[in-house]
Design a protein around this motif. Sequence first.
Motif, mmCIF file in Angstrom:
data_model
loop_
_atom_site.group_PDB
_atom_site.id
_atom_site.type_symbol
_atom_site.label_atom_id
_atom_site.label_comp_id
_atom_site.label_asym_id
_atom_site.label_seq_id
_atom_site.Cartn_x
_atom_site.Cartn_y
_atom_site.Cartn_z
ATOM 1 N N HIS A 159 0.837 -1.198 0.000
ATOM 2 C CA HIS A 159 0.000 0.000 0.000
ATOM 3 C C HIS A 159 0.871 1.246 0.000
ATOM 4 O O HIS A 159 0.472 2.311 0.438
ATOM 5 C CB HIS A 159 -0.935 -0.011 1.213
ATOM 6 N N SER A 160 2.093 1.085 -0.496
ATOM 7 C CA SER A 160 3.042 2.191 -0.610
ATOM 8 C C SER A 160 3.862 1.969 -1.869
ATOM 9 O O SER A 160 4.162 0.826 -2.220
ATOM 10 C CB SER A 160 3.962 2.236 0.619
ATOM 11 N N PRO A 161 4.247 3.036 -2.582
ATOM 12 C CA PRO A 161 5.060 2.854 -3.793
ATOM 13 C C PRO A 161 6.481 2.410 -3.499
ATOM 14 O O PRO A 161 7.202 2.038 -4.416
ATOM 15 C CB PRO A 161 5.034 4.245 -4.438
ATOM 16 N N ASN A 162 6.882 2.436 -2.248
ATOM 17 C CA ASN A 162 8.263 2.107 -1.912
ATOM 18 C C ASN A 162 8.399 0.855 -1.052
ATOM 19 O O ASN A 162 9.513 0.480 -0.690
ATOM 20 C CB ASN A 162 8.921 3.288 -1.190
ATOM 21 N N THR A 163 7.288 0.224 -0.703
ATOM 22 C CA THR A 163 7.309 -1.014 0.071
ATOM 23 C C THR A 163 6.427 -2.039 -0.624
ATOM 24 O O THR A 163 5.281 -1.748 -0.960
ATOM 25 C CB THR A 163 6.805 -0.793 1.505
ATOM 26 N N SER A 164 6.974 -3.222 -0.844
ATOM 27 C CA SER A 164 6.238 -4.284 -1.534
ATOM 28 C C SER A 164 6.298 -5.564 -0.716
ATOM 29 O O SER A 164 7.213 -5.777 0.080
ATOM 30 C CB SER A 164 6.834 -4.530 -2.928
#
Length: 666
Positions: free
Chosen positions: A356-361
């Motif tokens: 739910h973040s562009p930098n955490t998957s």
Amino acid sequence: MNVKRNLVVLAALGAAVAAPATSWAAPGGPSPSATASTAPVPEPTNSAPSDPTKAPTNTPPAAGEPSPTATESANETDTTGKSKDPRPEDVLKPTEPASDLEKFWTAERMAQAEPVAEQQARDAKLPEQAKPPRNALRSPSHEFGGIKEVGTFYWADRDANGNLYYRFCAGTVVPSKGKNMVLTAGHCFDSNDLKEKLVFVPQHTASKQAPHGIFPIAKGQIYVDPRYKQAGGDKKYTDLDFGFLKTEPRSDGKKLQDVVGAIEIGYNQGFDHQARVIGYPYLYGNDKYKPNQNPLDCSTKLTRFKTGAEGAWQGGTFSEVNCDGYVSGTSGGPFIIGGNNPKVVGVTGGWKTGGHSPNTSYSSYFDGDLKRIFDAAESGIAPAPNVLPAASTWKHAKDLTAGYFTLDGPVSEDRMDMFVRWSDGELTLYRGADKHLNNFDKEFKVQGPNDLWKNHAKQVVAGDFTGDNGSDLVVRWSDGEVTLYPSVDEKGLHGEVQLVAPNETWKHAEAMTAGRYGGNKWQDDLVVRWSDGELTIYQNTGDNKKLGKEIKVVSPGTAQAETWKHAVELGSGDYAAGDTWDLIVRWSDGELTNYEDFTGTGSSWGEHKWKAPSKLWTHATLVAGGDFTDNPHPDDTLVRWSDGELSLYWDGDANGIGREKQLVAP
């Protein structure tokens, strides 16, 4: 309806009896580990002591106490779990030849493709400041030329007016017998296989759209866990966000793996790794989406992420990476560990479909569930639903035994079923099935949670004590009563026979199993290990509704009795394929022993050390033998470990427990 097999037939179909190892000539032989003087420190038995408030009755009352999550397992789909036959060849063929699909997927159409709706919806909720512009990517992420084993799927969907629009998602080629398998995220392909013009393009970039060609994917070649595909499954089973697609050869007839190679799948690799993460992001411009299909590369620390439920999303444990700019489009991209021997241990997908973040998957963890889907894809059959609950539930299993309980099954040759007593008193049956159905295909609640079976049932074993070819239960209660429940099946318990009235002696029965130990052709001989180390056989139990003939194998007060105080778990099976069954013992120091053709008398049975003493096997808290696989012998072994893992060891013999299959991951 399957006719339950006579146990005589099981033995008759067996191979020749294996030659015994050094026999234990009589009670008085050596310690299983060394000698009685070096016996390991005793461990407590599985059941905690509990003083009875009343003797057991015929009909245990139900209680309102919540079940362990056993009843919350994946049995929402009340299906038989029968697999579909391999699909006919006319269905397997792509709707269009590879050459036509190569012409269709022009650079322009590929550039028009958008990520799957799940990830677009996620990104649409991000605040504007969280959306990284294309020229503002920070280290460690950077665009690169890709690797040949990783690429993109392209397909066409139709809008409400029937017009085509295009989608894409990432995937990784993994080794397979057909040289045609691609691993990806389940949420990319959780629809009912309605994709049109579906292809896989290895190492696609903006400047080199199809450097290794285009590989079509036929209808029916998408393999995702059926629980994940059901309505709301992406949220309820977010830890199953993975799947496989099988490709067809490209237009010149070459297979995918022959062209680009493959990266091995890493199952159960844990979380502490340095990882390489590859994805195809659909990056933002200043005002709206603008396509840029060059892959991103990122080297980062892979860690463990654990979360509880949030709204409709069910929590769990996932792999986490932190790489800048891994926005929509990166779904299905691999998490790769290892240098010279790389393994893919994750794909972007899982918690909230990948993050739910562009930098955490995130990635769903690769365990036995993924292997089950892979095996189904290899065989060309629909993945079967997994009815077995998670390890957190299996920690609550207090008794585990095997028998022919269910009256019907998914295979012509009957398999034994697994009977479980849970810590809250619930009684559950798991119907035996073929290996492609995960060995157990359906769950039956024999009895709900209740105080009687929770607090007072101390040991439960299965056997054929009534001679009807089905299985019955013998229960030892906390007040010393011993009870027979005849002809147990998926419909419940059918009466109760008291074999032994409440007494002080049977309170000291520490371990018990049932097998065929020299009495007759039935599995109706009880072996009991007492708290003082005495070992006793009761042959032909159930005849005249009584305990069988008593044979004292090890007398109390002897050196052998001191050794047998350390026999923590007893199990039964026909591993040596003789008329008489073998006794399995797990000792408190972790040694695992097979006593071949056990009768307790003479020298007609021998000792085989299956496992040397080890700390690992001290965690085998429940051990049960049975027939769970193709051959007609009860030579397989179920082991429930202290961390909730459930293992099946299949095709054991006198010299070894057999090969391991993980049914439930820890």
